[in-house]
Design a protein around this motif. Structure first.
Motif, PDB file in Angstrom:
ATOM      1  N   ASP A   1      68.504 -36.237  38.038  1.00 37.33           N
ATOM      2  CA  ASP A   1      69.195 -37.319  37.781  1.00 37.33           C
ATOM      3  C   ASP A   1      68.290 -38.440  38.241  1.00 37.33           C
ATOM      4  O   ASP A   1      68.495 -39.842  37.691  1.00 37.33           O
ATOM      5  N   LEU A   2      67.474 -38.221  39.074  1.00 38.10           N
ATOM      6  CA  LEU A   2      66.703 -39.333  39.719  1.00 38.10           C
ATOM      7  C   LEU A   2      65.143 -39.498  39.265  1.00 38.10           C
ATOM      8  O   LEU A   2      64.668 -40.784  39.648  1.00 38.10           O
TER       9      LEU A   2
ATOM     10  N   VAL B   1      71.849 -29.777  52.058  1.00 43.07           N
ATOM     11  CA  VAL B   1      70.619 -31.102  52.330  1.00 43.07           C
ATOM     12  C   VAL B   1      70.847 -30.856  54.072  1.00 43.07           C
ATOM     13  O   VAL B   1      71.193 -30.212  54.551  1.00 43.07           O
TER      14      VAL B   1
ATOM     15  N   THR C   1      66.240 -43.936  45.466  1.00 43.22           N
ATOM     16  CA  THR C   1      66.879 -42.950  45.018  1.00 43.22           C
ATOM     17  C   THR C   1      67.688 -42.213  46.183  1.00 43.22           C
ATOM     18  O   THR C   1      67.172 -42.157  47.096  1.00 43.22           O
ATOM     19  N   TYR C   2      68.870 -41.721  45.815  1.00 42.61           N
ATOM     20  CA  TYR C   2      69.637 -41.098  46.708  1.00 42.61           C
ATOM     21  C   TYR C   2      70.363 -40.009  46.302  1.00 42.61           C
ATOM     22  O   TYR C   2      71.040 -39.736  45.403  1.00 42.61           O
ATOM     23  N   LYS C   3      69.740 -38.696  46.740  1.00 41.70           N
ATOM     24  CA  LYS C   3      70.040 -37.270  46.219  1.00 41.70           C
ATOM     25  C   LYS C   3      71.390 -36.962  47.255  1.00 41.70           C
ATOM     26  O   LYS C   3      71.216 -36.726  48.349  1.00 41.70           O
TER      27      LYS C   3
ATOM     28  N   GLY D   1      72.269 -39.512  42.484  1.00 40.80           N
ATOM     29  CA  GLY D   1      72.531 -38.355  41.822  1.00 40.80           C
ATOM     30  C   GLY D   1      72.459 -37.060  42.662  1.00 40.80           C
ATOM     31  O   GLY D   1      72.152 -37.250  43.897  1.00 40.80           O
ATOM     32  N   ASP D   2      73.179 -35.974  42.158  1.00 39.94           N
ATOM     33  CA  ASP D   2      73.370 -34.699  42.817  1.00 39.94           C
ATOM     34  C   ASP D   2      72.157 -33.791  42.472  1.00 39.94           C
ATOM     35  O   ASP D   2      71.939 -32.766  43.094  1.00 39.94           O
ATOM     36  N   GLN D   3      71.327 -34.214  41.387  1.00 43.81           N
ATOM     37  CA  GLN D   3      70.297 -33.309  40.798  1.00 43.81           C
ATOM     38  C   GLN D   3      68.912 -34.313  41.045  1.00 43.81           C
ATOM     39  O   GLN D   3      68.848 -35.394  40.748  1.00 43.81           O
ATOM     40  N   VAL D   4      67.820 -33.503  41.366  1.00 43.44           N
ATOM     41  CA  VAL D   4      66.585 -34.261  41.297  1.00 43.44           C
ATOM     42  C   VAL D   4      66.469 -34.902  39.931  1.00 43.44           C
ATOM     43  O   VAL D   4      65.812 -35.861  39.628  1.00 43.44           O
TER      44      VAL D   4
ATOM     45  N   THR E   1      78.488 -36.747  41.713  1.00 43.01           N
ATOM     46  CA  THR E   1      77.972 -37.938  42.355  1.00 43.01           C
ATOM     47  C   THR E   1      79.136 -39.014  42.512  1.00 43.01           C
ATOM     48  O   THR E   1      79.226 -39.283  43.692  1.00 43.01           O
TER      49      THR E   1
END
Length: 269
Positions: free
Chosen positions: A249-250, A16, A258-260, A244-247, A115
């Motif tokens: 997830d969101l 990121v 949303t928070y990646k 979430g740690d995956q797109v 996450t």
């Protein structure tokens, strides 16, 4: 079960905050020829080294791989969490004054794997490959550490009257391991069935009837998580933040923001 493309299997990897994105582009059975790379992909050995450096990988005396609290990974998390806390505070204040986004009680939704709970030790120990049995045993051992800063974020939200839900692609048979692990990792919040949603393929909930029945589960990750967030909001909540740690997830909506979180070790479609 996680549907993943692993690093050892020439996976897509990303960090990121301006970090490099590497895509191997090796076509799966369903991919078209035009998606294949036109130049040599990034070297796997070098990429694994970069991932180790990003996490500040340290193997403890107990043989467990851990991430360093001063690593680039931890710093990226801290930046995301600082922004999220400001947003949560504003949303809680709006709700307190009767100006909530959808008129419901404010809530946040967190994915579990990478996450809320860090799986870095598993990834390192299996060399970024994936096996159903080893993963199942790892989840049920309930020994994963918390992702840096996330228990504190949950505490911050709850202190401001924001409800906390967990939404995971882990199987219903892995619920006990996940719930036990969340409690051990410091998540001081309700972890009952009304607050922790797993993937129950044998008895899917009615709100997923568009893609799942007892006879056949056809929900994609996006459909499963979107449908569950929609259900949560239908019970009187306004999801002010989804983490979430995956797109996947969101995606799909039913969250104000949303928070990646960073995760360069696997991809879930």
């Amino acid at each position: 079960m996680r549907k993943t493309l692993r690093v050892a299997g020439l996976a897509t990897a990303c960090t990121v905050a301006g970090a490099a994105l590497y895509a191997t582009g090796v076509a799966s059975a369903g991919q078209q020829a035009e998606h294949r790379p036109t130049k040599e992909p990034h070297n796997i050995g070098l990429l694994v080294g970069e991932i180790d450096a990003y996490y500040g990988a340290v193997k403890g005396a107990d043989g467990v791989w851990k991430s360093s609290p001063d690593s680039p990974y931890a710093k990226d998390l801290a930046r995301i969490q600082a922004k999220a806390k400001k947003d949560i505070k504003k949303a809680a204040e709006r709700a307190h004054h009767g100006h909530g986004g959808h008129g419901g009680k404010p809530a946040i939704v967190l994915d579990v794997d990478d996450t809320a709970l860090l799986s870095f030790d598993y990834e390192k120990s299996v060399n970024y490959t994936y096996d159903n049995d080893s993963w199942d045993a790892y989840v049920k051992a309930a020994k994963r550490p918390a992702v840096f800063g996330m228990p504190e974020l949950v505490k911050y939200a709850k202190k401001r009257g924001v409800e906390v839900f967990f939404l995971t692609g882990l199987a219903e048979t892995q619920r006990e391991g996940a719930v036990t692990n969340l409690a051990r990792a410091g998540y001081d919040t309700r972890l009952d069935r009304a607050h922790v949603y797993t993937k129950d393929k044998k008895n899917p909930p009615s709100y997923l009837k568009h893609c799942a029945t007892a006879a056949a589960w056809n929900c994609t990750t996006v459909q499963f998580k979107e449908g569950t967030r929609k259900h949560i909001e239908s019970t009187g909540y306004d999801i002010v933040g989804s983490f979430g740690d995956q797109v996947s997830d969101l995606a799909g909506g039913y969250a104000d923001k949303t928070y990646k979180l960073p995760n360069p070790t696997y991809f879930v479609g």
